[in-house]
Design a protein around this motif. Structure first.
Motif, PDB file in Angstrom:
ATOM      1  N   ARG A 224      -5.307   7.659   8.628  1.00 13.24           N
ATOM      2  CA  ARG A 224      -4.725   6.938   9.750  1.00 13.24           C
ATOM      3  C   ARG A 224      -3.267   7.315  10.017  1.00 13.24           C
ATOM      4  NH1 ARG A 224      -1.901   0.986   8.871  1.00 13.24           N
ATOM      5  NH2 ARG A 224      -1.453   0.619  10.948  1.00 13.24           N
ATOM      6  N   ALA A 225      -2.403   7.729   8.876  1.00 17.43           N
ATOM      7  CA  ALA A 225      -1.061   8.191   9.406  1.00 17.43           C
ATOM      8  C   ALA A 225      -1.142   9.556  10.156  1.00 17.43           C
ATOM      9  CB  ALA A 225      -0.426   8.606   7.917  1.00 17.43           C
ATOM     10  N   LEU A 226      -2.043  10.272   9.683  1.00 27.32           N
ATOM     11  CA  LEU A 226      -2.311  11.833  10.605  1.00 27.32           C
ATOM     12  C   LEU A 226      -2.842  11.468  11.970  1.00 27.32           C
ATOM     13  CD1 LEU A 226      -3.708  14.024   7.926  1.00 27.32           C
ATOM     14  CD2 LEU A 226      -1.758  14.364   9.033  1.00 27.32           C
TER      15      LEU A 226
ATOM     16  N   LEU B 207      -2.371   8.564  13.620  1.00 25.50           N
ATOM     17  CA  LEU B 207      -1.407   7.816  14.526  1.00 25.50           C
ATOM     18  C   LEU B 207      -0.367   9.039  14.997  1.00 25.50           C
ATOM     19  CD1 LEU B 207      -0.305   4.919  12.340  1.00 25.50           C
ATOM     20  CD2 LEU B 207      -0.739   4.706  14.682  1.00 25.50           C
ATOM     21  N   GLY B 208      -0.038   9.819  14.100  1.00 21.19           N
ATOM     22  CA  GLY B 208       0.951  11.306  14.522  1.00 21.19           C
ATOM     23  C   GLY B 208       0.391  11.760  15.423  1.00 21.19           C
ATOM     24  N   VAL B 209      -1.113  12.322  15.399  1.00 19.27           N
ATOM     25  CA  VAL B 209      -1.836  13.255  16.220  1.00 19.27           C
ATOM     26  C   VAL B 209      -1.497  12.527  17.605  1.00 19.27           C
ATOM     27  CG1 VAL B 209      -3.949  14.287  16.977  1.00 19.27           C
ATOM     28  CG2 VAL B 209      -2.916  14.477  14.581  1.00 19.27           C
ATOM     29  N   ILE B 210      -2.012  11.158  17.698  1.00 19.82           N
ATOM     30  CA  ILE B 210      -2.151  10.537  19.239  1.00 19.82           C
ATOM     31  C   ILE B 210      -0.792  10.429  19.661  1.00 19.82           C
ATOM     32  CG2 ILE B 210      -2.740   8.535  20.177  1.00 19.82           C
ATOM     33  CD1 ILE B 210      -5.242  10.244  19.328  1.00 19.82           C
ATOM     34  N   ALA B 211       0.190  10.085  18.831  1.00 20.80           N
ATOM     35  CA  ALA B 211       1.429   9.880  19.320  1.00 20.80           C
ATOM     36  C   ALA B 211       2.031  11.378  19.847  1.00 20.80           C
ATOM     37  CB  ALA B 211       2.533   9.305  18.303  1.00 20.80           C
ATOM     38  N   SER B 212       1.858  12.417  19.106  1.00 19.71           N
ATOM     39  CA  SER B 212       2.243  13.658  19.636  1.00 19.71           C
ATOM     40  C   SER B 212       1.634  14.167  20.879  1.00 19.71           C
ATOM     41  CB  SER B 212       1.981  14.831  18.554  1.00 19.71           C
ATOM     42  OG  SER B 212       2.538  14.519  17.265  1.00 19.71           O
ATOM     43  N   PHE B 213       0.266  13.560  20.920  1.00 22.57           N
ATOM     44  CA  PHE B 213      -0.279  13.951  22.229  1.00 22.57           C
ATOM     45  C   PHE B 213       0.161  13.164  23.261  1.00 22.57           C
ATOM     46  CE2 PHE B 213      -3.956  12.812  25.070  1.00 22.57           C
ATOM     47  CZ  PHE B 213      -4.110  13.929  25.622  1.00 22.57           C
TER      48      PHE B 213
ATOM     49  N   ASP C 116      -4.461   0.123  16.073  1.00 19.09           N
ATOM     50  CA  ASP C 116      -3.118   0.794  16.357  1.00 19.09           C
ATOM     51  C   ASP C 116      -2.679   1.075  17.591  1.00 19.09           C
ATOM     52  OD1 ASP C 116      -2.563   0.705  13.379  1.00 19.09           O
ATOM     53  OD2 ASP C 116      -3.930   2.604  13.268  1.00 19.09           O
ATOM     54  N   PHE C 117      -3.644   1.334  18.599  1.00 18.68           N
ATOM     55  CA  PHE C 117      -3.173   1.597  19.876  1.00 18.68           C
ATOM     56  C   PHE C 117      -2.585   0.324  20.610  1.00 18.68           C
ATOM     57  CE2 PHE C 117      -3.632   2.140  24.515  1.00 18.68           C
ATOM     58  CZ  PHE C 117      -2.752   3.403  24.663  1.00 18.68           C
ATOM     59  N   LYS C 118      -3.088  -0.605  20.583  1.00 17.72           N
ATOM     60  CA  LYS C 118      -2.749  -1.934  21.016  1.00 17.72           C
ATOM     61  C   LYS C 118      -1.268  -2.212  20.613  1.00 17.72           C
ATOM     62  CE  LYS C 118      -4.602  -6.163  22.373  1.00 17.72           C
ATOM     63  NZ  LYS C 118      -5.615  -7.316  21.947  1.00 17.72           N
ATOM     64  N   GLU C 119      -1.276  -2.360  19.210  1.00 17.41           N
ATOM     65  CA  GLU C 119      -0.127  -2.442  18.458  1.00 17.41           C
ATOM     66  C   GLU C 119       1.277  -1.741  18.910  1.00 17.41           C
ATOM     67  OE1 GLU C 119      -1.994  -4.507  14.246  1.00 17.41           O
ATOM     68  OE2 GLU C 119      -0.368  -2.445  14.493  1.00 17.41           O
ATOM     69  N   ASN C 120       0.983  -0.454  19.348  1.00 17.33           N
ATOM     70  CA  ASN C 120       1.991   0.349  19.460  1.00 17.33           C
ATOM     71  C   ASN C 120       2.226   0.843  20.897  1.00 17.33           C
ATOM     72  OD1 ASN C 120       3.456   1.326  16.811  1.00 17.33           O
ATOM     73  ND2 ASN C 120       1.028   1.240  16.354  1.00 17.33           N
ATOM     74  N   ARG C 121       1.461   0.333  22.128  1.00 18.41           N
ATOM     75  CA  ARG C 121       1.335   0.686  23.194  1.00 18.41           C
ATOM     76  C   ARG C 121       2.764   0.832  23.920  1.00 18.41           C
ATOM     77  NH1 ARG C 121      -0.428  -4.311  23.345  1.00 18.41           N
ATOM     78  NH2 ARG C 121       0.255  -5.782  24.954  1.00 18.41           N
TER      79      ARG C 121
ATOM     80  N   GLY D  87       5.832   3.146   5.141  1.00 19.47           N
ATOM     81  CA  GLY D  87       4.402   3.302   5.688  1.00 19.47           C
ATOM     82  C   GLY D  87       4.215   2.451   6.835  1.00 19.47           C
ATOM     83  N   CYS D  88       5.070   2.325   7.927  1.00 15.50           N
ATOM     84  CA  CYS D  88       4.898   1.544   9.032  1.00 15.50           C
ATOM     85  C   CYS D  88       4.304   2.369  10.024  1.00 15.50           C
ATOM     86  CB  CYS D  88       6.316   0.853   9.330  1.00 15.50           C
ATOM     87  SG  CYS D  88       6.395  -0.116  10.821  1.00 15.50           S
ATOM     88  N   SER D  89       3.137   1.783  10.755  1.00 14.17           N
ATOM     89  CA  SER D  89       2.677   2.828  11.917  1.00 14.17           C
ATOM     90  C   SER D  89       3.897   2.981  13.057  1.00 14.17           C
ATOM     91  CB  SER D  89       1.563   2.052  12.302  1.00 14.17           C
ATOM     92  OG  SER D  89       2.054   0.751  13.113  1.00 14.17           O
ATOM     93  N   GLU D  90       4.542   1.973  13.281  1.00 12.94           N
ATOM     94  CA  GLU D  90       5.591   1.873  14.299  1.00 12.94           C
ATOM     95  C   GLU D  90       6.512   3.360  14.092  1.00 12.94           C
ATOM     96  OE1 GLU D  90       6.986  -1.912  15.699  1.00 12.94           O
ATOM     97  OE2 GLU D  90       5.881  -2.294  13.912  1.00 12.94           O
ATOM     98  N   GLY D  91       6.927   3.464  13.227  1.00 15.21           N
ATOM     99  CA  GLY D  91       7.830   4.713  12.614  1.00 15.21           C
ATOM    100  C   GLY D  91       7.227   6.000  12.944  1.00 15.21           C
ATOM    101  N   ILE D  92       6.057   6.140  12.470  1.00 16.47           N
ATOM    102  CA  ILE D  92       5.351   7.438  12.727  1.00 16.47           C
ATOM    103  C   ILE D  92       5.037   7.484  14.180  1.00 16.47           C
ATOM    104  CG2 ILE D  92       3.146   8.926  12.477  1.00 16.47           C
ATOM    105  CD1 ILE D  92       2.588   6.970   9.822  1.00 16.47           C
ATOM    106  N   VAL D  93       4.757   6.604  14.878  1.00 10.79           N
ATOM    107  CA  VAL D  93       4.694   6.655  16.537  1.00 10.79           C
ATOM    108  C   VAL D  93       5.861   7.152  17.000  1.00 10.79           C
ATOM    109  CG1 VAL D  93       4.123   5.461  18.512  1.00 10.79           C
ATOM    110  CG2 VAL D  93       2.514   5.130  16.739  1.00 10.79           C
TER     111      VAL D  93
END
Lengths: 157, 492
Positions: free
Chosen positions: B102-104, B106-112, B240-245, B290-296
């Motif tokens: 999940r961490a990877l 989130l990172g990959v999609i955020a980078s993209f 994850d996408f919805k939470e971080n849009r 380990g918060c998803s928002e931080g990675i994004v």
């Protein structure tokens, strides 16, 4: 936080900058006066060199008047060892350049020797078998590189 | 423009982007190796390539290396690149918690998404900016180089004084050779090899690559003992996408904006974006655990910053970071005229770079999604197998510039300088960017004096130079002020 070892590097850097700054400053005075344009070839180098010297003096003053209680001694042996290892790596590289340039040793031979020495220096091979595999791989790599350098890039060492 | 996209998405174009992205990701994922190193090492090889192929290869490496840092940051808590530092704060704890996939993801999609947003800005803003920049006269260009150098010195690591000193030294090394206005020789000290000045490539290879290798050879072989998490798959959920849009959008905007400003770059972008995301979040207390928002926030911003930094490069010819300075060098090497005239004289090249960014982002997404397990295994290459070949490639690269051993000797000298600077915590960025920008600054200042009848006054009466000079002064004052207040805090 500044270690004593870092301070030595800072001072070395400042001495180097000062030397180059002064060298350019003095040399630019000998450049010809401008004829058809207002600034001439000397003004810009002189200005940059003066700024460099001024910044070096400022930095030296800052180091001199800095609160020395924040300086702490790094583990001296460890720092010395790091420096020694880096210096050795540079010396191995210089030896490689000398072999290629002055002694005219075949490129693949000098590449092989350099890589073997550098690898062994960074990490000791695990036993004779490991060393043998390392040597075989390096010979192959060096021969391929030699082919590329002489037959594709046409380097004339 | 369409032709450029067709070229980039042709078989050979995709092949170069794929090579660049994979190599970039791989190098970016290995702690201690940077994108700047691999791009500087690749530069001599691009001599034998077409300019457009060379540039898309290098741009793909740039984007790949920025993203690659995510893998080691998440799995090893060792940021492969500096800009992935903020990713370690939440990526590693999430991986430790048993959610590395999940961490990877989130990172990959955020980078993209960050990269794609910045690409949109690059596509729309670059032609407009270059249309404006074509009207720049010599004083405008001179003032622009001054502001770039001030920003770079002020924002780079270490103190402002160190940044300025590095920039001044870089400028000094750019002076020997042919005087840009009169054409006469100067400051060569009787060394015939200095008649054309120091070549850019040995300077960059010495400072960025060989100096770093010297540093690395003095440190412990940590890479061999690190162990990564066993599961390295990449997954991403709609939840994850919805939470971080909104986080995706906000971080991409921050990253792109910071990337466009010269000298600031991906690291600051990810720090700023992370702080803003934390401020906006309802779960701010979970940041760092380990918060998803931080990675994004971190990953969207650093990739957006990477692409954003291409805006001043292709529109104004001003490199905003070490890597974009190398890209500028690549353009010069291929006889291109970087800066406002690029869109006029070589629009194909400018649009190829923009199309290359799009292609590299898409390929990065695919490669990261499917090849991360493989890349994660390759991160553990032993230093002993890595450093000696890099040195040999440096030697070949420096020698290939003009077939002279002088360049190899110069590279060794700059490696020593780079080593001393790194140990003294003096930033290398201002040195390299000043080395590249000084000839441009001098030529434009002196041309300006000729054009305006020996008067410096237009620097203050014309709006654009005045604007840039005001920015330089404000930046310098801010940098000095923040340094003084920092020193006071330490004393207290």
């Amino acid at each position: 936080m500044t270690t004593i070892f870092r301070l030595r590097y800072e001072i070395s850097f400042l001495i180097l900058s000062l030397t180059i700054g002064l060298l350019i400053l003095i040399s630019s005075r000998g450049l010809p006066e401008p004829t058809y344009e207002p600034m001439g070839a000397a003004a810009f180098p002189s200005a940059i060199a003066t700024i460099t010297v001024f910044l070096v003096v400022l930095k030296l003053l800052r180091i001199f008047f800095a609160n020395k209680s924040h300086l702490y001694a790094e583990e001296n042996d460890q720092s010395q060892l790091r420096f020694f290892k880096s210096l050795c790596m540079l010396l191995i590289f210089i030896a490689f350049v000398v072999l290629v340039y002055f002694f005219d040793v075949r490129f693949w031979v000098s590449t092989f020797l350099f890589m073997l020495l550098a690898m062994v220096f960074i990490r000791k091979p695990s036993g004779m078998r490991g060393l043998l595999i390392q040597c075989m791989t390096l010979i192959g790599f060096s021969l391929v590189l030699d082919y590329v350098v002489t037959n594709i890039l046409y380097f004339n060492f | 423009m369409i032709g450029a996209y067709l070229e980039v998405f042709s078989l050979s174009g995709v092949m170069w982007v794929l090579i660049g992205t994979v190599v970039g990701i791989l190098i970016g994922s290995i702690p201690g190796l940077s994108g700047a190193m691999v791009i500087a090492l690749t530069l001599p090889m691009t001599y034998y390539m077409q300019a457009t192929d060379a540039l898309i290869l290098l741009v793909a490496m740039y984007i790949g290396s920025t993203t690659g840092g995510l893998i080691s940051a998440t799995l090893m808590r060792m940021p492969g690149t500096e800009s992935a530092i903020m990713t370690t704060l939440d990526g590693f704890p999430m991986a430790q918690r048993g959610e590395p996939a999940r961490a990877l993801g989130l990172g990959v999609i955020a980078s993209f998404l960050g990269g794609m947003f910045a690409w949109l800005v690059l596509t729309t803003l670059s032609p407009l900016l270059s249309t404006l920049a074509v009207r720049f006269g010599p004083y405008e260009i001179f003032a622009m180089t001054v502001v770039a150098l001030t920003l770079i010195a002020a924002i780079s690591k270490g103190s402002f004084l160190n940044g300025l000193l590095a920039a001044a030294l870089g400028a000094l090394f750019a002076l020997p050779g042919i005087d840009p206005i009169s054409g006469s020789l100067r400051l060569t000290f009787g060394i015939a090899e200095l008649d054309n000045g120091f070549n850019l490539l040995p300077v960059m290879l010495g400072l960025l690559v060989l100096g770093q290798v010297m540093l690395d050879s003095g440190t412990k072989n940590e890479r061999a003992v690190q162990k990564a998490n066993s599961s390295n798959k990449v997954t991403f959920s709609a939840k994850d996408f919805k939470e971080n849009r909104w986080n995706f959008v906000r971080s991409s905007v921050i990253g792109t904006w910071i990337g466009i400003l010269p000298g600031i770059g991906g690291t600051t972008a990810s720090i700023a974006s992370y702080s803003v995301a934390k401020g906006f979040s309802k779960n701010s207390s979970k940041f760092g655990s380990g918060c998803s928002e931080g990675i994004v926030a971190a990953e969207s911003a650093n990739n957006a910053g990477t692409v954003g930094s291409l805006v001043p490069l292709i529109t104004l010819g001003i490199p905003g970071s070490v890597v974009t300075a190398i890209l500028l060098g690549a353009m010069v090497m291929h006889n291109l005229n970087p800066g406002p005239l690029l869109f006029v004289q070589n629009p194909g090249v400018a649009y190829t770079i923009i199309a290359g960014v799009l292609s590299a982002n898409i390929i990065m997404l695919v490669v990261m999604w499917f090849a991360t397990p493989l890349i994660a295994r390759m991160m553990y290459v032993d230093k002993a197998w890595l450093l000696p070949p890099i040195i040999i490639f440096c030697f070949i690269g420096a020698y290939s510039v003009s077939g002279r051993f002088f360049d190899v000797i110069a590279m060794s000298g700059f490696a020593c300088l780079g080593y001393i600077m790194a140990r003294a915590k003096v930033p290398l960025g201002p040195f390299i960017i000043a080395f590249i920008l000084t000839p441009m600054a001098e030529e434009n200042l002196r041309s300006g004096l000729v054009v305006y009848g020996s008067s410096y006054l237009p620097l203050l009466t014309r709006p654009i130079p005045l604007f840039f000079i005001v920015i330089s002064i404000v930046t310098a004052v801010w940098a000095v002020w923040s340094e003084i207040s920092q020193t006071r805090k330490i004393k207290l």
